[in-house]
Design a protein around this motif. Structure first.
Motif, PDB file in Angstrom:
ATOM      1  N   GLY A 155      42.219  32.611  34.801  1.00  0.00           N
ATOM      2  CA  GLY A 155      41.509  33.310  33.736  1.00  0.00           C
ATOM      3  C   GLY A 155      41.429  34.802  33.980  1.00  0.00           C
ATOM      4  N   LEU A 156      42.302  35.292  34.847  1.00  0.00           N
ATOM      5  CA  LEU A 156      42.249  36.710  35.205  1.00  0.00           C
ATOM      6  C   LEU A 156      43.449  37.480  34.663  1.00  0.00           C
ATOM      7  CD1 LEU A 156      41.139  36.412  38.928  1.00  0.00           C
ATOM      8  CD2 LEU A 156      39.750  37.119  37.001  1.00  0.00           C
ATOM      9  N   GLY A 157      43.896  37.116  33.484  1.00  0.00           N
ATOM     10  CA  GLY A 157      45.044  37.812  32.908  1.00  0.00           C
ATOM     11  C   GLY A 157      44.701  39.227  32.508  1.00  0.00           C
ATOM     12  N   GLU A 158      44.615  39.437  31.206  1.00  0.00           N
ATOM     13  CA  GLU A 158      44.326  40.766  30.678  1.00  0.00           C
ATOM     14  C   GLU A 158      42.947  41.252  31.126  1.00  0.00           C
ATOM     15  OE1 GLU A 158      46.781  42.295  28.886  1.00  0.00           O
ATOM     16  OE2 GLU A 158      47.797  40.499  29.646  1.00  0.00           O
ATOM     17  N   ALA A 159      42.065  40.280  31.326  1.00  0.00           N
ATOM     18  CA  ALA A 159      40.679  40.635  31.632  1.00  0.00           C
ATOM     19  C   ALA A 159      40.567  41.523  32.861  1.00  0.00           C
ATOM     20  CB  ALA A 159      39.864  39.367  31.823  1.00  0.00           C
ATOM     21  N   VAL A 160      41.466  41.347  33.813  1.00  0.00           N
ATOM     22  CA  VAL A 160      41.391  42.138  35.035  1.00  0.00           C
ATOM     23  C   VAL A 160      41.578  43.611  34.700  1.00  0.00           C
ATOM     24  CG1 VAL A 160      42.337  42.465  37.330  1.00  0.00           C
ATOM     25  CG2 VAL A 160      42.386  40.217  36.290  1.00  0.00           C
ATOM     26  N   GLY A 161      42.466  43.841  33.733  1.00  0.00           N
ATOM     27  CA  GLY A 161      42.673  45.185  33.209  1.00  0.00           C
ATOM     28  C   GLY A 161      42.774  46.249  34.285  1.00  0.00           C
ATOM     29  N   ASP A 162      41.893  47.222  34.196  1.00  0.00           N
ATOM     30  CA  ASP A 162      42.017  48.360  35.099  1.00  0.00           C
ATOM     31  C   ASP A 162      41.430  48.083  36.475  1.00  0.00           C
ATOM     32  OD1 ASP A 162      39.444  48.229  34.299  1.00  0.00           O
ATOM     33  OD2 ASP A 162      39.201  50.378  33.988  1.00  0.00           O
ATOM     34  N   MET A 163      41.011  46.857  36.725  1.00  0.00           N
ATOM     35  CA  MET A 163      40.481  46.573  38.048  1.00  0.00           C
ATOM     36  C   MET A 163      41.519  45.873  38.931  1.00  0.00           C
ATOM     37  SD  MET A 163      37.961  48.279  37.923  1.00  0.00           S
ATOM     38  CE  MET A 163      36.755  48.086  39.228  1.00  0.00           C
ATOM     39  N   LEU A 164      42.762  45.961  38.515  1.00  0.00           N
ATOM     40  CA  LEU A 164      43.856  45.431  39.338  1.00  0.00           C
ATOM     41  C   LEU A 164      44.621  46.614  39.945  1.00  0.00           C
ATOM     42  CD1 LEU A 164      45.589  42.853  40.096  1.00  0.00           C
ATOM     43  CD2 LEU A 164      46.980  43.430  38.131  1.00  0.00           C
ATOM     44  N   CYS A 204      47.376  54.026  53.760  1.00  0.00           N
ATOM     45  CA  CYS A 204      46.079  53.336  53.697  1.00  0.00           C
ATOM     46  C   CYS A 204      44.977  54.261  53.179  1.00  0.00           C
ATOM     47  CB  CYS A 204      45.715  52.748  55.057  1.00  0.00           C
ATOM     48  SG  CYS A 204      46.680  51.257  55.413  1.00  0.00           S
ATOM     49  N   GLU A 205      45.050  55.556  53.564  1.00  0.00           N
ATOM     50  CA  GLU A 205      44.038  56.501  53.059  1.00  0.00           C
ATOM     51  C   GLU A 205      44.120  56.629  51.545  1.00  0.00           C
ATOM     52  OE1 GLU A 205      43.976  60.374  54.923  1.00  0.00           O
ATOM     53  OE2 GLU A 205      43.851  59.387  56.899  1.00  0.00           O
ATOM     54  N   THR A 206      45.345  56.696  51.040  1.00  0.00           N
ATOM     55  CA  THR A 206      45.534  56.787  49.591  1.00  0.00           C
ATOM     56  C   THR A 206      44.985  55.546  48.903  1.00  0.00           C
ATOM     57  OG1 THR A 206      47.569  57.965  50.065  1.00  0.00           O
ATOM     58  CG2 THR A 206      47.254  57.241  47.798  1.00  0.00           C
ATOM     59  N   LEU A 207      45.224  54.403  49.528  1.00  0.00           N
ATOM     60  CA  LEU A 207      44.726  53.160  48.944  1.00  0.00           C
ATOM     61  C   LEU A 207      43.204  53.178  48.862  1.00  0.00           C
ATOM     62  CD1 LEU A 207      44.943  50.284  47.901  1.00  0.00           C
ATOM     63  CD2 LEU A 207      45.211  49.498  50.257  1.00  0.00           C
ATOM     64  N   ILE A 208      42.560  53.604  49.941  1.00  0.00           N
ATOM     65  CA  ILE A 208      41.093  53.632  49.937  1.00  0.00           C
ATOM     66  C   ILE A 208      40.593  54.634  48.898  1.00  0.00           C
ATOM     67  CG2 ILE A 208      39.043  54.233  51.299  1.00  0.00           C
ATOM     68  CD1 ILE A 208      40.415  52.942  53.695  1.00  0.00           C
ATOM     69  N   ALA A 209      41.284  55.775  48.771  1.00  0.00           N
ATOM     70  CA  ALA A 209      40.890  56.769  47.763  1.00  0.00           C
ATOM     71  C   ALA A 209      41.025  56.180  46.358  1.00  0.00           C
ATOM     72  CB  ALA A 209      41.735  58.026  47.905  1.00  0.00           C
ATOM     73  N   THR A 210      42.084  55.405  46.146  1.00  0.00           N
ATOM     74  CA  THR A 210      42.290  54.779  44.839  1.00  0.00           C
ATOM     75  C   THR A 210      41.176  53.773  44.544  1.00  0.00           C
ATOM     76  OG1 THR A 210      44.672  54.994  45.173  1.00  0.00           O
ATOM     77  CG2 THR A 210      43.966  53.513  43.412  1.00  0.00           C
ATOM     78  N   LEU A 211      40.807  53.000  45.564  1.00  0.00           N
ATOM     79  CA  LEU A 211      39.710  52.044  45.400  1.00  0.00           C
ATOM     80  C   LEU A 211      38.418  52.775  45.051  1.00  0.00           C
ATOM     81  CD1 LEU A 211      40.311  49.580  48.380  1.00  0.00           C
ATOM     82  CD2 LEU A 211      40.404  49.027  45.952  1.00  0.00           C
ATOM     83  N   ASP A 212      38.162  53.850  45.788  1.00  0.00           N
ATOM     84  CA  ASP A 212      36.971  54.661  45.555  1.00  0.00           C
ATOM     85  C   ASP A 212      36.892  55.116  44.107  1.00  0.00           C
ATOM     86  OD1 ASP A 212      35.018  55.079  47.392  1.00  0.00           O
ATOM     87  OD2 ASP A 212      36.101  56.603  48.532  1.00  0.00           O
ATOM     88  N   GLU A 213      38.033  55.627  43.642  1.00  0.00           N
ATOM     89  CA  GLU A 213      38.106  56.176  42.298  1.00  0.00           C
ATOM     90  C   GLU A 213      37.833  55.099  41.236  1.00  0.00           C
ATOM     91  OE1 GLU A 213      41.590  58.924  42.037  1.00  0.00           O
ATOM     92  OE2 GLU A 213      41.936  57.638  40.284  1.00  0.00           O
ATOM     93  N   ARG A 214      38.546  53.974  41.384  1.00  0.00           N
ATOM     94  CA  ARG A 214      38.368  52.862  40.439  1.00  0.00           C
ATOM     95  C   ARG A 214      36.912  52.432  40.376  1.00  0.00           C
ATOM     96  NH1 ARG A 214      41.807  52.180  36.603  1.00  0.00           N
ATOM     97  NH2 ARG A 214      42.181  54.340  37.122  1.00  0.00           N
TER      98      ARG A 214
END
Ligand SMILES: Nc1nc2c(ncn2[C@@H]2O[C@H](COP(=O)(O)OP(=O)(O)OP(=O)(O)O)[C@@H](O)[C@H]2O)c(=O)[nH]1
Ligand SMILES: [Mg+2]
Length: 272
Positions: A155-164, A204-214
């Motif tokens: 059930g996580l198709g479109e609903a995930v949207g910008d949180m993927l 990994c730093e970029t990934l954490i920054a992306t998570l932070d931003e989201r």
């Protein structure tokens, strides 16, 4: 070895049956501990980030490399319950809970499917889903399709949207040309795509920054005051948001609530 006269195929069958029995037992244990720590987590107002992906994509390696040397107080709640969850403090000052999950496999034996799905309840409850991919695997596109199909089934198709968020892992194994091509693809992608090497820590730093931003964009913390007799709103907020602070005062109940944008909108609509 098997008894006299047992053929190789019979031996293989027996070994596989034993293995399936063991896996089923292990999955049952996972399910039990997850129920326990889900209760514990309700008390922690931190977003949960689930690492999902095909088996061997590097989820556990990434989990360790993101959280190493950062043992958080919240871990004490989980450490004994479930080693697959760990807290992480981001540079932006947020605490997030990382959750490692069991990898997806195509054509899972049908005896295992229901047990496997139980472990994915974790994913359904996550605030952010990080899809970890093995960018160096020649089958990476098919694996991606399989994983997205499983997410849709949950059930996580479109609903995930910008949180993927998509993570292209193992870039240390790629040629400079392949990396360049991937970086181009990432730049054009609709969903955030980050190139990393869980093994070397690159990206990994970029990934954490992306998570932070989201997470910062997605969640909002605000103060809400409720009349003492508004038990319905109070229950609704406990259900849909994280109550970071609660003060029962004479005039009203004052709450600090952290909730995602969709739920804030719903909450506003509930109010007269
Ligand atoms: N070269 C390289 N190898 C990696 C990287 N990340 C993971 N690996 C290797 O890939 C293999 C699988 O890694 P895991 O982290 O166990 O993969 P997983 O996604 O957790 O796998 P499952 O738990 O089975 O779903 C291991 O041998 C890792 O050492 C990476 O960035 N570069
Ligand atoms: Mg793993």
């Amino acid at each position: 070895m098997g008894g006299p006269g047992e053929t190789q195929i019979e031996t293989d069958r027996r070994l596989i049956a034993t293995r399936i029995t063991r896996l089923k037992r292990e999955l049952k244990d996972v399910k039990r501990t997850r129920q326990l720590h889900r209760q514990a987590r309700k008390r922690i107002p931190s977003p949960v980030v689930a690492l999902v992906g095909y088996t061997n994509a590097g989820k556990s390696t990434l989990f360790n490399s993101l959280t190493q040397a950062k043992v958080k107080a919240v871990d004490q709640l989980f450490a004994t319950l479930d080693p697959t969850m760990r807290g992480l403090d981001t540079p932006a000052g947020q605490t997030i809970i990382l959750s490692d999950t069991v990898g997806f496999i195509s054509q899972l034996p049908h005896e295992l499917i229901s047990a496997f799905q139980a472990t994915l309840e974790e994913v359904v409850e996550a605030d952010v889903i990080v899809h970890v991919r093995d960018a160096a695997n020649e089958d990476t596109e098919n694996q991606k399709a399989d994983v997205l199909a499983v997410l849709r089934d949950l059930g996580l198709g479109e609903a995930v949207g910008d949180m993927l968020i998509e993570v292209l892992n193992k870039i240390d194994l790629l040629t400079a040309a392949d990396r360049g091509a991937l970086a181009n693809q990432a730049a054009r992608s609709n969903i955030p795509m980050v190139l990393v090497s869980a093994a070397t820590g690159e990206g990994c730093e970029t990934l954490i920054a992306t998570l932070d931003e989201r997470i910062t964009e997605h969640f909002r913390t605000a103060e809400v005051s409720l009349a003492h007799d508004d038990g319905a709103s109070l229950a609704w907020l406990y259900d849909h948001g994280n109550i970071i602070e609660r003060r029962n005062e004479e005039d009203a109940i004052h709450l600090m609530v952290r909730m995602d944008a969709a739920n804030w909108a719903r909450f506003e609509r509930r109010r007269p």
